[in-house]
Design an enzyme around this catalytic site. Structure first.
Site, PDB file in Angstrom:
ATOM      1  N   GLU A   1       0.826  -1.223   0.000  1.00 31.65           N
ATOM      2  CA  GLU A   1       0.000   0.000   0.000  1.00 31.65           C
ATOM      3  C   GLU A   1       0.853   1.264   0.000  1.00 31.65           C
ATOM      4  O   GLU A   1       0.416   2.308  -0.462  1.00 31.65           O
ATOM      5  CB  GLU A   1      -0.938   0.026   1.220  1.00 31.65           C
ATOM      6  CG  GLU A   1      -2.269  -0.610   0.930  1.00 31.65           C
ATOM      7  CD  GLU A   1      -3.340  -0.341   1.986  1.00 31.65           C
ATOM      8  OE1 GLU A   1      -3.078   0.350   2.984  1.00 31.65           O
ATOM      9  OE2 GLU A   1      -4.459  -0.848   1.790  1.00 31.65           O
TER      10      GLU A   1
ATOM     11  N   LYS B   1     -13.970   0.489  -3.482  1.00 30.53           N
ATOM     12  CA  LYS B   1     -15.008   0.873  -2.511  1.00 30.53           C
ATOM     13  C   LYS B   1     -16.143   1.601  -3.219  1.00 30.53           C
ATOM     14  O   LYS B   1     -17.324   1.338  -2.966  1.00 30.53           O
ATOM     15  CB  LYS B   1     -14.418   1.786  -1.439  1.00 30.53           C
ATOM     16  CG  LYS B   1     -13.422   1.114  -0.523  1.00 30.53           C
ATOM     17  CD  LYS B   1     -12.993   2.090   0.562  1.00 30.53           C
ATOM     18  CE  LYS B   1     -11.797   1.599   1.335  1.00 30.53           C
ATOM     19  NZ  LYS B   1     -11.170   2.617   2.159  1.00 30.53           N
TER      20      LYS B   1
ATOM     21  N   HIS C   1       8.767 -26.439   0.753  1.00 31.68           N
ATOM     22  CA  HIS C   1       8.062 -27.543   0.098  1.00 31.68           C
ATOM     23  C   HIS C   1       6.947 -27.039  -0.809  1.00 31.68           C
ATOM     24  O   HIS C   1       6.102 -27.817  -1.247  1.00 31.68           O
ATOM     25  CB  HIS C   1       7.522 -28.512   1.156  1.00 31.68           C
ATOM     26  CG  HIS C   1       8.622 -29.163   1.926  1.00 31.68           C
ATOM     27  ND1 HIS C   1       9.041 -30.453   1.716  1.00 31.68           N
ATOM     28  CD2 HIS C   1       9.448 -28.667   2.888  1.00 31.68           C
ATOM     29  CE1 HIS C   1      10.055 -30.735   2.525  1.00 31.68           C
ATOM     30  NE2 HIS C   1      10.320 -29.660   3.246  1.00 31.68           N
TER      31      HIS C   1
END
Ligand code: PA5
Length: 485
Positions: free
Chosen positions: A340, A476, A361
């Site tokens: 951000e 938003k 792994h």
């Protein structure tokens, strides 16, 4: 106060291109992909200039519009909070946090932290690193009077929230009994974040049902933490919260930089953590950043090395390779901080958290032989908190482990890390070590402050404002438009 062996260090010697190495194909690759000391030296004046710039910025009372947003308040806040507490005691911000937290600890056995992004990831990192991995499963007396901790309000996942309510309705029957009571902190600086607001609405409803519509506990077992103004503050006023029961996030501290405001400190105090030690650690790191020369300054070293690897060596992927399961949430916190803060103007490294040895792994193959687009920062803890678990001798040796009977899990972890580092060096994959002496409140304070400061320095080196997150607004706006009745 900081003991020398408590200090965090950044060791990048292994990613410097060796100066006298016999030619081999691998040596040639190292010259290409490892950092040339000359480049670091060339950058030094700029790094020191950025440090002065960051130091000056924090003193600006009224920054010019082109510098906004400028949320540099996090830099001096730890010291200011400690100073204020020394002078004002219980009436200080820290005193208030401790009092409210002590009340919460005494009153409830389950505590919900509602918040998203910077309003939650710091508290989670502190919880996972500094409390038992099985905290919530321990009987109350083994939790030294601290409640079980749950994180919500960081999603709009129907089933997850419904399952939390289901658990509460099964385990919390009688509000007169401490072990069946629950409390909540709702954290939102803007006060208008949908995820947190919808969860809080539902939880407020549940709490009223559990404690009674006008129960006085509703004013103390809910602790709102928010900015000076906004919808959450307005709701708290309407609900009749006393001003001193609503904790305030300072204006000049941005969400992902807010772990040492009430956002991180209040949940930490409810968890029973030593918040003063956290702040002392953060303060020590700020002092090192401002005062120490490059050679002993982990903030400047980390910012400079990672900046050069991203911009001059085409290493846009920044792996935080974590050698302690308990620090995974620190990686997630850093993912947000870096993404951000620096993911702007078409620039910015991509953070990636790996936990070792688990992810050897899953991601190990790619890190060893995939695209050469990564720098790997190992996050290493030198001393484990628990006594070593030994392999030991066994009556059956089909697993052929008796030969390692004198080794403990710390030995195996060290061998895995050193073996991995060596394999990466041989394949010309650059790695550096961010070393914590141990996991404690003091080292966590240092670590989080170090990474926040380094992100700001890196942003300034890149010419990107590390504060603000204008890009997050787009989703938003669309979401709200789509929800319109
Ligand atoms: O770093 C930030 O500012 C964001 O990640 C915010 O913390 C996040 O969006 C939550 O915002 P708020 O605290 O306003 O609910």
């Amino acid at each position: 106060m900081q003991l020398p062996d408590e200090a965090i260090t950044y060791d990048y010697a292994h990613l410097l291109a060796p100066t006298s190495e016999e030619w081999t194909p691998a040596a040639e690759l190292r010259q290409k992909h490892f950092l040339a000391s000359t480049k670091l030296r060339e950058l030094m004046p700029r790094v020191l200039q950025v440090r002065s710039q960051v130091a000056t910025e924090r003193e600006l009372k009224q920054p010019p519009p082109e510098m906004l947003p400028l949320d540099s308040g996090f830099i001096d806040l730890p010291q200011n909070l400690l100073d204020q507490q020394r002078k004002q005691g219980d009436a200080s911000q820290l005193g208030r946090i401790m009092t409210l937290a002590a009340h919460m600890r005494e009153q409830v056995d389950r505590f919900l932290v509602l918040g998203i992004g910077g309003s939650y990831l710091g508290a989670r990192a502190l919880f996972e690193s500094l409390r038992s991995s099985f905290h919530n499963d321990l009987p109350a007396k083994e939790r030294s009077g601290t409640p079980r901790i749950y994180f919500e309000g960081n999603n709009v996942d129907n089933d997850s929230l419904a399952e939390l309510f289901e658990m509460l309705s099964i385990t919390c029957i009688d509000p007169e009994v401490r072990d069946e009571r629950w409390g909540v902190t709702v954290i939102s600086k803007s006060g208008g974040t949908f995820e947190t607001a919808t969860a809080y609405r539902a939880i407020r409803r549940e709490m009223r049902e559990f404690y009674g519509l006008h129960a006085p506990q509703l004013k103390t077992l809910i602790v709102p933490i928010t900015g000076a103004a906004g919808k959450l503050r307005a709701l708290c006023h309407a609900d009749g919260f006393a001003d001193e029961n609503v904790l305030t996030i300072p204006d000049d501290v941005g969400g992902r930089f807010s772990v040492f405001t009430p956002v991180g400190l209040f949940p930490a105090a409810v968890m029973g953590l030593d918040v003063r030690a956290l702040l002392l650690g953060a303060t020590a790191m700020t002092r090192r950043f401002l005062e120490e020369r490059f050679e002993t300054n982990p903030v400047l070293q980390y910012a400079a090395v990672n900046y050069l690897m991203a911009t001059q060596y085409h290493k846009p992927i920044r792996v935080m390779s974590i050698w302690s399961k308990k620090l995974e949430a620190v990686g997630l916190w850093y993912d947000q901080l870096l993404a951000e803060s620096l993911g702007k103007k078409g620039l910015g490294p991509t953070p990636l958290t790996a936990v070792q040895t688990r992810d050897l792994h899953s991601r190990g193959q790619q890190h060893q032989e995939g695209m050469r687009d990564k720098i790997i920062n190992n996050l290493v803890v030198n001393a484990w908190s628990q006594p070593p678990l030994m392999v030991g001798m066994a009556d059956r040796n089909e697993d052929e482990l008796n030969q390692y009977n004198r080794k403990g899990l710390p030995d195996i972890m060290r061998a895995a890390r050193e073996g991995t580092n060596r394999a990466y060096f041989d394949a010309a994959r650059p790695t550096a070590d961010l070393v914590m002496p141990t996991i404690s409140e003091h080292t966590m304070g240092q670590l989080l402050q170090m990474l926040m400061l380094a992100t700001v320095v890196e942003g300034r080196l890149m010419g990107v404002n590390p504060y603000g997150q204008p890009g997050v607004e787009m989703y938003k706006a669309n979401m709200k438009a789509l929800l319109k009745p």
